[in-house]
Design a protein around this motif. Structure first.
Motif, short mmCIF file in Angstrom:
data_model
loop_
_atom_site.label_atom_id
_atom_site.label_comp_id
_atom_site.label_asym_id
_atom_site.label_seq_id
_atom_site.Cartn_x
_atom_site.Cartn_y
_atom_site.Cartn_z
N ALA A 123 -6.38 -29.98 -5.55
CA ALA A 123 -6.61 -31.35 -5.07
C ALA A 123 -6.46 -32.28 -6.27
O ALA A 123 -7.10 -32.08 -7.30
N VAL A 124 -5.60 -33.26 -6.13
CA VAL A 124 -5.39 -34.27 -7.17
C VAL A 124 -5.87 -35.59 -6.60
O VAL A 124 -5.38 -36.03 -5.56
N TRP A 125 -6.83 -36.22 -7.27
CA TRP A 125 -7.48 -37.40 -6.72
C TRP A 125 -7.41 -38.55 -7.71
O TRP A 125 -7.62 -38.36 -8.90
N GLY A 126 -7.16 -39.74 -7.20
CA GLY A 126 -7.12 -40.93 -8.04
C GLY A 126 -8.50 -41.51 -8.26
O GLY A 126 -9.27 -41.68 -7.32
N THR A 127 -8.80 -41.82 -9.51
CA THR A 127 -10.11 -42.39 -9.84
C THR A 127 -10.33 -43.75 -9.20
O THR A 127 -11.46 -44.14 -8.95
N GLU A 171 4.49 -38.42 -13.63
CA GLU A 171 4.57 -37.51 -14.77
C GLU A 171 3.28 -36.72 -14.92
O GLU A 171 3.29 -35.51 -15.14
N LYS A 172 2.14 -37.40 -14.79
CA LYS A 172 0.84 -36.73 -14.91
C LYS A 172 0.65 -35.71 -13.79
O LYS A 172 0.24 -34.57 -14.03
N VAL A 173 0.92 -36.12 -12.56
CA VAL A 173 0.72 -35.23 -11.42
C VAL A 173 1.69 -34.06 -11.47
O VAL A 173 1.32 -32.92 -11.19
N ASN A 174 2.93 -34.32 -11.87
CA ASN A 174 3.90 -33.24 -12.00
C ASN A 174 3.43 -32.21 -13.02
O ASN A 174 3.56 -31.00 -12.80
N ALA A 175 2.89 -32.67 -14.14
CA ALA A 175 2.39 -31.75 -15.17
C ALA A 175 1.23 -30.91 -14.62
O ALA A 175 1.17 -29.69 -14.86
N ILE A 176 0.33 -31.54 -13.89
CA ILE A 176 -0.81 -30.82 -13.29
C ILE A 176 -0.30 -29.79 -12.29
O ILE A 176 -0.72 -28.62 -12.32
N MET A 181 0.96 -24.32 -10.52
CA MET A 181 1.88 -23.38 -9.87
C MET A 181 2.26 -22.25 -10.81
O MET A 181 2.47 -21.12 -10.37
N GLY A 182 2.31 -22.53 -12.11
CA GLY A 182 2.63 -21.50 -13.08
C GLY A 182 1.57 -20.43 -13.19
O GLY A 182 1.83 -19.32 -13.66
N ARG A 183 0.35 -20.74 -12.78
CA ARG A 183 -0.75 -19.78 -12.86
C ARG A 183 -1.01 -19.03 -11.56
O ARG A 183 -1.84 -18.12 -11.52
N ILE A 184 -0.35 -19.39 -10.49
CA ILE A 184 -0.62 -18.76 -9.19
C ILE A 184 -0.39 -17.27 -9.22
O ILE A 184 -1.24 -16.49 -8.78
N ASP A 185 0.73 -16.80 -9.78
CA ASP A 185 1.00 -15.36 -9.84
C ASP A 185 -0.07 -14.65 -10.68
O ASP A 185 -0.50 -13.56 -10.33
N GLU A 186 -0.47 -15.28 -11.76
CA GLU A 186 -1.50 -14.71 -12.63
C GLU A 186 -2.82 -14.55 -11.87
O GLU A 186 -3.52 -13.55 -12.01
N TRP A 187 -3.16 -15.51 -11.02
CA TRP A 187 -4.42 -15.46 -10.27
C TRP A 187 -4.38 -14.40 -9.17
O TRP A 187 -5.41 -13.91 -8.76
N ARG A 188 -3.21 -14.08 -8.69
CA ARG A 188 -3.09 -13.10 -7.60
C ARG A 188 -3.38 -11.68 -8.07
O ARG A 188 -3.61 -10.80 -7.26
#
Length: 189
Positions: A123-127, A171-176, A181-188
């Motif tokens: 979840a990405v939320w704007g302050t 740019e910020k949201v894409n980095a997040i 997404m890069g960690r999903i396989d690691e978490w599985r």
């Protein structure tokens, strides 16, 4: 997952009561009465057409978007035109009325709870989200859930944006999102 749950949020008073929000009952009843009045007024086609005609202008759309976005540079002529284009269709007035008077639908809380542990959630939320504030019922629910969870189950990221973080600060949201997404396989594993 967009948690706005409708513009005419009839769930608002019920959600506030269910979440134990400390709003006086009279305020909730006044809010419900105002929503009922909007429903009735927008049920009158002539009123609905007149309101729509007054609102569906480039100047109004730009002003509304500037209140939603933190980064004013993102509110350009192209974005305003993209919002106005559907307003020129034959069904635009009916859609406008349905947004403001239709059923807001359920809050996302049960869905998120049912998915937790079955797949990773982000979840990405704007302050500075003025439509679904971070301290509102849904934002507070997600924050609490994330605090009592692990990042591989639910990651809650807060960014300095308004209601549309992915467009307000791409740019910020894409980095997040890329890191997540890069960690999903690691978490599985």
């Amino acid at each position: 997952l967009n948690c706005a749950v409708g513009m005419n949020n009839k769930n608002g008073p019920a959600a506030a009561r269910a979440a134990g929000e400390r709003y006086p009952e009279w305020q909730l009843r006044v809010f419900e009465a105002v929503l009922a009045l909007i429903d009735w007024l927008f049920g009158q086609k002539a009123v609905l057409r007149a309101v729509f005609a007054r609102l569906a202008t480039a100047e109004n759309v730009r002003t509304l978007l500037e209140g939603i976005y933190v980064n004013d540079e993102r509110v350009d002529d192209e974005l305003v035109a993209a919002y106005l284009e559907p307003a020129a269709t034959d069904t635009a007035v009916d859609v406008f009325g349905a947004i403001y008077t239709g059923d807001a639908g359920p809050l996302p809380n049960p869905l998120v709870t049912s998915l937790l542990g079955k797949l990773p959630l982000l979840a990405v939320w704007g302050t500075r989200d003025t439509i679904t504030p971070i301290d509102g019922p849904v934002g507070a629910f997600l924050q609490e859930l994330a605090e009592n969870s692990t990042p591989e189950l639910l990651q809650f990221e807060i960014v300095e944006t308004g209601h549309v973080p992915h467009d307000d600060a791409p740019e910020k949201v894409n980095a997040i999102m890329s890191a997540w997404m890069g960690r999903i396989d690691e978490w599985r594993q």
